[in-house]
Design a protein around this motif. Structure first.
Motif, PDB file in Angstrom:
ATOM      1  N   GLY A 210       0.820  -1.212   0.000  1.00  0.00           N
ATOM      2  CA  GLY A 210       0.000   0.000   0.000  1.00  0.00           C
ATOM      3  C   GLY A 210       0.842   1.243   0.000  1.00  0.00           C
ATOM      4  O   GLY A 210       2.023   1.207  -0.374  1.00  0.00           O
ATOM      5  N   ALA A 211       0.256   2.341   0.367  1.00  0.00           N
ATOM      6  CA  ALA A 211       0.994   3.607   0.517  1.00  0.00           C
ATOM      7  C   ALA A 211       0.408   4.325   1.730  1.00  0.00           C
ATOM      8  O   ALA A 211      -0.739   4.766   1.690  1.00  0.00           O
ATOM      9  CB  ALA A 211       0.854   4.473  -0.731  1.00  0.00           C
ATOM     10  N   ASN A 212       1.187   4.383   2.803  1.00  0.00           N
ATOM     11  CA  ASN A 212       0.708   4.959   4.055  1.00  0.00           C
ATOM     12  C   ASN A 212       0.787   6.500   4.007  1.00  0.00           C
ATOM     13  O   ASN A 212       1.883   7.058   3.895  1.00  0.00           O
ATOM     14  CB  ASN A 212       1.562   4.418   5.208  1.00  0.00           C
ATOM     15  CG  ASN A 212       0.965   4.754   6.551  1.00  0.00           C
ATOM     16  OD1 ASN A 212       0.077   5.604   6.649  1.00  0.00           O
ATOM     17  ND2 ASN A 212       1.445   4.091   7.587  1.00  0.00           N
ATOM     18  N   GLU A 293       6.604  19.129  -0.919  1.00  0.00           N
ATOM     19  CA  GLU A 293       7.875  18.584  -0.435  1.00  0.00           C
ATOM     20  C   GLU A 293       7.689  17.508   0.637  1.00  0.00           C
ATOM     21  O   GLU A 293       8.630  16.803   0.983  1.00  0.00           O
ATOM     22  CB  GLU A 293       8.755  19.724   0.100  1.00  0.00           C
ATOM     23  CG  GLU A 293       9.267  20.626  -1.015  1.00  0.00           C
ATOM     24  CD  GLU A 293       9.843  21.950  -0.507  1.00  0.00           C
ATOM     25  OE1 GLU A 293       9.938  22.117   0.730  1.00  0.00           O
ATOM     26  OE2 GLU A 293      10.189  22.802  -1.350  1.00  0.00           O
ATOM     27  N   SER A 294       6.451  17.399   1.190  1.00  0.00           N
ATOM     28  CA  SER A 294       6.209  16.425   2.260  1.00  0.00           C
ATOM     29  C   SER A 294       5.769  15.060   1.746  1.00  0.00           C
ATOM     30  O   SER A 294       5.759  14.087   2.498  1.00  0.00           O
ATOM     31  CB  SER A 294       5.110  16.942   3.205  1.00  0.00           C
ATOM     32  OG  SER A 294       5.393  18.229   3.659  1.00  0.00           O
ATOM     33  N   LEU A 295       5.408  14.993   0.489  1.00  0.00           N
ATOM     34  CA  LEU A 295       4.750  13.782  -0.010  1.00  0.00           C
ATOM     35  C   LEU A 295       5.730  12.670  -0.369  1.00  0.00           C
ATOM     36  O   LEU A 295       6.714  12.901  -1.062  1.00  0.00           O
ATOM     37  CB  LEU A 295       3.906  14.123  -1.248  1.00  0.00           C
ATOM     38  CG  LEU A 295       2.735  15.078  -1.010  1.00  0.00           C
ATOM     39  CD1 LEU A 295       1.998  15.344  -2.316  1.00  0.00           C
ATOM     40  CD2 LEU A 295       1.787  14.545   0.053  1.00  0.00           C
ATOM     41  N   GLU A 296       5.442  11.468   0.133  1.00  0.00           N
ATOM     42  CA  GLU A 296       6.218  10.291  -0.255  1.00  0.00           C
ATOM     43  C   GLU A 296       5.616   9.677  -1.519  1.00  0.00           C
ATOM     44  O   GLU A 296       4.472   9.988  -1.878  1.00  0.00           O
ATOM     45  CB  GLU A 296       6.171   9.244   0.871  1.00  0.00           C
ATOM     46  CG  GLU A 296       6.970   9.673   2.088  1.00  0.00           C
ATOM     47  CD  GLU A 296       6.938   8.610   3.188  1.00  0.00           C
ATOM     48  OE1 GLU A 296       6.172   7.635   3.058  1.00  0.00           O
ATOM     49  OE2 GLU A 296       7.684   8.774   4.164  1.00  0.00           O
ATOM     50  N   ALA A 297       6.358   8.788  -2.136  1.00  0.00           N
ATOM     51  CA  ALA A 297       5.871   8.142  -3.363  1.00  0.00           C
ATOM     52  C   ALA A 297       4.546   7.430  -3.107  1.00  0.00           C
ATOM     53  O   ALA A 297       4.367   6.785  -2.071  1.00  0.00           O
ATOM     54  CB  ALA A 297       6.910   7.142  -3.853  1.00  0.00           C
ATOM     55  N   GLY A 298       3.613   7.573  -4.015  1.00  0.00           N
ATOM     56  CA  GLY A 298       2.326   6.882  -3.908  1.00  0.00           C
ATOM     57  C   GLY A 298       1.281   7.640  -3.111  1.00  0.00           C
ATOM     58  O   GLY A 298       0.148   7.203  -2.995  1.00  0.00           O
ATOM     59  N   VAL A 299       1.670   8.774  -2.504  1.00  0.00           N
ATOM     60  CA  VAL A 299       0.723   9.565  -1.709  1.00  0.00           C
ATOM     61  C   VAL A 299       0.453  10.888  -2.415  1.00  0.00           C
ATOM     62  O   VAL A 299       1.377  11.571  -2.855  1.00  0.00           O
ATOM     63  CB  VAL A 299       1.290   9.840  -0.290  1.00  0.00           C
ATOM     64  CG1 VAL A 299       0.327  10.705   0.515  1.00  0.00           C
ATOM     65  CG2 VAL A 299       1.555   8.521   0.429  1.00  0.00           C
TER      66      VAL A 299
END
Ligand SMILES: [Zn+2]
Length: 357
Positions: A210-212, A293-299
């Motif tokens: 998933g993507a948390n 700038e806060s976003l991780e991959a998949g979010v």
């Protein structure tokens, strides 16, 4: 007779007993929302004001939520006295020393929800207008009582009042909020924002599937602290103090917050308070940058400004402010300037109708 003697006469013509009685009558009509709303107060006040010689208009804003507008005299360049009819909820009844809608008097104070904010101020505005009429007769310029609903919520009452043109042609407005008789010429601005983070739900035993969104949302909240620091370094107001960027909601978890499931969504609420001169569009752009700038991959994330209130600043050099200063002098009361840390209905009378407040 000169204007100062007339003003003193009007001050002396205020019926202090009626002022207390009227405040109690208003407090005894609960007007929180959701709940009874403002109609019970308007149903009481409208005939009361008509009997005192005002011409009245009831403006429907939403079901059960009317504005009341009451005028003395007719002519451009007049004055608005403003007092909202809604109050915040009473909360836990067991925590009140006296029942909130009894309006009991003890040691010279009225106790009850709204006695201070702002049924007392509304009663004061009404009794002041009645006293002016007693001394001067029908004023040459309109003296308008603006009595809106929904100040404690999204200020739909004052917005409807301005949109319908009821603020047009006036020289200024006095907002009779409880500010300890300070002449408040500044109000903080506000932005209310929802940020929705979107990830992909999966079982806690298989996070790679998933993507948390929680780590991204957390990084963003930490970045808000940095943004606040930067904004405070840029602006400090003599009467309003520092700007604030405050996360007030952080909601995550699948369903009722299932422990072993990575949720697909996080919702963050942000309450921002600004000073005059801080550009809200520029601020929004900085927020969006921090979010990116806060976003991780998949979010992914969306940011929505759902309410915006500009900071206000009324020049000391207006007829309204000079008149208020002279009035205080005349009554031998101290002249203190002040700033309002929140927004009031004056925010929209200033920003949308261009009135000194
Ligand atoms: Zn208020």
């Amino acid at each position: 007779m000169d204007i100062y003697s007339l003003a003193l006469q009007a001050a002396q013509a205020i019926d202090a007993d009626e002022l207390v009685r009227l405040t109690q009558e208003l407090v005894r009509r609960p007007s929180y929302f959701p709940g009874p709303g403002e109609e019970p107060v308007v149903d009481f006040l409208e005939p009361y004001l008509r009997a005192q010689g005002f011409s009245t208009t009831v403006q429907a804003v939403a079901p059960g939520r009317p504005n009341l507008i009451a005028d003395l005299g007719q002519g451009p360049g007049g004055l608005i006295l403003e007092g909202h009819t809604d109050v915040v909820t009473h909360g836990n009844l067991n925590q009140w020393t006296f029942p909130p809608y009894e309006a009991r008097i003890l040691d010279g104070r009225i106790y009850g929800r709204g006695a201070c904010d702002m049924k007392g101020g509304l009663a004061a505005a009404i009794c002041a207008a009645v006293a002016v009429r007693k001394v001067l007769g029908e004023p040459k310029k309109t003296l308008r009582l603006c009595i809106p609903c929904d100040e404690e919520g999204l200020m739909t009452g004052i917005k409807a009042f301005v949109r319908a043109g009821y603020a047009e042609g006036f020289a200024g407005a006095i907002i009779c909020e409880p500010e300890e008789n300070q002449v408040c010429l500044w109000q903080k601005g506000a932005l209310r924002i929802w940020v929705q983070f979107q990830g992909k739900m999966t079982h806690g035993a298989m996070p790679y599937a998933g993507a948390n969104p929680i780590p991204s949302a957390s990084r963003f909240v930490v970045a808000l602290g940095e943004l606040q620091k930067a904004l405070q370094a840029e602006s400090q107001h003599e009467y309003l103090g520092l700007p604030w960027v405050t996360p007030t909601v952080f909601a995550a978890g699948a369903g009722e917050g299932q422990f072993n499931v990575i949720p697909d969504q996080v919702r963050v609420g942000i309450d921002i308070r600004t000073n005059p001169g801080q550009d809200h569009r520029a601020l929004e752009a900085r927020l969006r940058q921090a979010l990116e700038e806060s976003l991780e991959a998949g979010v992914g994330a969306t940011l929505e400004v759902f309410e915006e209130r500009p900071a206000t600043e009324t020049s000391r050099d207006t007829a309204l402010v000079r008149a208020v200063e002279q009035g205080l002098q005349l009554l031998q009361m101290p002249l203190c300037y002040g700033g309002v840390p929140g927004a009031t209905d004056g925010t929209f009378l200033w920003a949308w109708a261009g009135l000194p407040t």
